[in-house]
Design an enzyme around this catalytic site. Sequence first.
Site, PDB file in Angstrom:
ATOM      1  CE  LYS A  37      -2.525  -0.933   3.717  1.00  0.00           C
ATOM      2  NZ  LYS A  37      -1.921  -1.222   4.882  1.00  0.00           N
TER       3      LYS A  37
ATOM      4  NE  ARG B  68      -5.118  -1.569   9.624  1.00  0.00           N
ATOM      5  CZ  ARG B  68      -4.089  -0.732   9.334  1.00  0.00           C
ATOM      6  NH1 ARG B  68      -4.166   0.300   8.778  1.00  0.00           N
ATOM      7  NH2 ARG B  68      -3.034  -1.187   9.847  1.00  0.00           N
TER       8      ARG B  68
ATOM      9  NE  ARG C 122       6.952  -1.936   5.780  1.00  0.00           N
ATOM     10  CZ  ARG C 122       5.383  -1.835   5.704  1.00  0.00           C
ATOM     11  NH1 ARG C 122       5.110  -1.615   4.845  1.00  0.00           N
ATOM     12  NH2 ARG C 122       4.897  -2.297   6.857  1.00  0.00           N
TER      13      ARG C 122
ATOM     14  NE  ARG D 294       5.362   0.124  10.157  1.00  0.00           N
ATOM     15  CZ  ARG D 294       4.157   0.082   9.408  1.00  0.00           C
ATOM     16  NH1 ARG D 294       4.129   0.826   8.408  1.00  0.00           N
ATOM     17  NH2 ARG D 294       3.324  -0.580  10.224  1.00  0.00           N
TER      18      ARG D 294
ATOM     19  NE  ARG E  37       1.527  -4.694  10.832  1.00  0.00           N
ATOM     20  CZ  ARG E  37       2.547  -4.467  10.418  1.00  0.00           C
ATOM     21  NH1 ARG E  37       3.495  -5.098  10.536  1.00  0.00           N
ATOM     22  NH2 ARG E  37       2.559  -3.838   9.030  1.00  0.00           N
TER      23      ARG E  37
HETATM   24  P1  AMP Z   1       0.032   0.927   9.177  1.00  0.00           P
HETATM   25  O1  AMP Z   1       0.966   1.938   8.928  1.00  0.00           O
HETATM   26  O2  AMP Z   1      -1.147   1.136   8.367  1.00  0.00           O
HETATM   27  O3  AMP Z   1       0.555  -0.554   8.846  1.00  0.00           O
HETATM   28  O4  AMP Z   1      -0.657   0.993  10.428  1.00  0.00           O
HETATM   29  C1  AMP Z   1       0.242   0.908  11.693  1.00  0.00           C
HETATM   30  C2  AMP Z   1      -0.482   0.616  12.870  1.00  0.00           C
HETATM   31  O5  AMP Z   1      -1.113   1.898  13.174  1.00  0.00           O
HETATM   32  C3  AMP Z   1      -1.667  -0.544  12.790  1.00  0.00           C
HETATM   33  O6  AMP Z   1      -1.068  -1.796  13.318  1.00  0.00           O
HETATM   34  C4  AMP Z   1      -2.522   0.018  14.047  1.00  0.00           C
HETATM   35  O7  AMP Z   1      -2.164   0.064  15.082  1.00  0.00           O
HETATM   36  C5  AMP Z   1      -2.506   1.807  13.764  1.00  0.00           C
HETATM   37  N1  AMP Z   1      -3.626   2.166  12.594  1.00  0.00           N
HETATM   38  C6  AMP Z   1      -3.422   2.468  11.583  1.00  0.00           C
HETATM   39  N2  AMP Z   1      -4.578   2.822  10.881  1.00  0.00           N
HETATM   40  C7  AMP Z   1      -5.640   2.591  11.687  1.00  0.00           C
HETATM   41  C8  AMP Z   1      -6.777   2.569  11.577  1.00  0.00           C
HETATM   42  N3  AMP Z   1      -7.493   2.754  10.469  1.00  0.00           N
HETATM   43  N4  AMP Z   1      -7.549   1.865  12.717  1.00  0.00           N
HETATM   44  C9  AMP Z   1      -7.034   1.715  13.840  1.00  0.00           C
HETATM   45  N5  AMP Z   1      -5.749   1.456  14.206  1.00  0.00           N
HETATM   46  C10 AMP Z   1      -4.938   1.939  12.960  1.00  0.00           C
END
Ligand code: AMP
Length: 219
Positions: A14, A89, A128, A163, A174
């Site tokens: 993404k 999400r 990554r 990360r 996840r």
């Molecule tokens: P990402 O960078 O999209 O992989 O998001 C990293 C982390 O941020 C996720 O594992 C969640 O802990 C939190 N997070 C990101 N987007 C959301 C969302 N829309 N709702 C809830 N938690 C989120």
Amino acid sequence: MKNLILIAAPGAGKGTLAKALKEEYNYVHISTGDLLREIVASGDPLGEKIKDILAQGALVSDELVFEVLKKRLMEPDCKGGIILDGFPRNLQQAEKYDEIVKEVGLDLGTAVLLDIDESILVSRITGRRLCKDCGAIYNLNNPDMLPKVDGVCDKCGGSLYQRSDDNEESLKTRYATYLEQTAPLIDYYENKGILCKVDASESPEATLNQVKEIIKEGE
Ligand code: AMP
């Protein structure tokens, strides 16, 4: 420019896709994960509360994400076209997003599903690396995505980091969360007639080209 909502399992690409689309079309890239990580990095007391949730790979509360996202969507640059990365999400967030776009005067646009086999995700996630200065994405497990100099960003010279949630243990949580909570969005947007599916198992360029076709069709 047609607004895009990216739906994808962690590691499907993404972020890489959104960055490429931003460069090509000047989209505003809104990653809720980035917005939340910025809160943690800023030293805001709220960051202390969400830091561990992020590291574990669990979701933070819907209310907090709505607040952070709505604030960002109200900024004027979003009128030119946005890519939503990491939101919605779950179904509750998708329903709320239908309301938010109306409130802030944006189109829902198209939902793009990055389709990928689970077996590919581990290598993508564990390899990554990100630039701490410009956010560029590299992958040590993909010869086409290696930095020229180990640990250094090709684009800006910033140092690369991993990360805290990019490990196999956190990926398990996840991915399970994705299947349980996010995958139902596929039907949600299909029923609205705005879902497009792309094959994300090949190179970032191959994924990008499919999405460019989708954008062209909508023009
Ligand atoms: P990402 O960078 O999209 O992989 O998001 C990293 C982390 O941020 C996720 O594992 C969640 O802990 C939190 N997070 C990101 N987007 C959301 C969302 N829309 N709702 C809830 N938690 C989120």
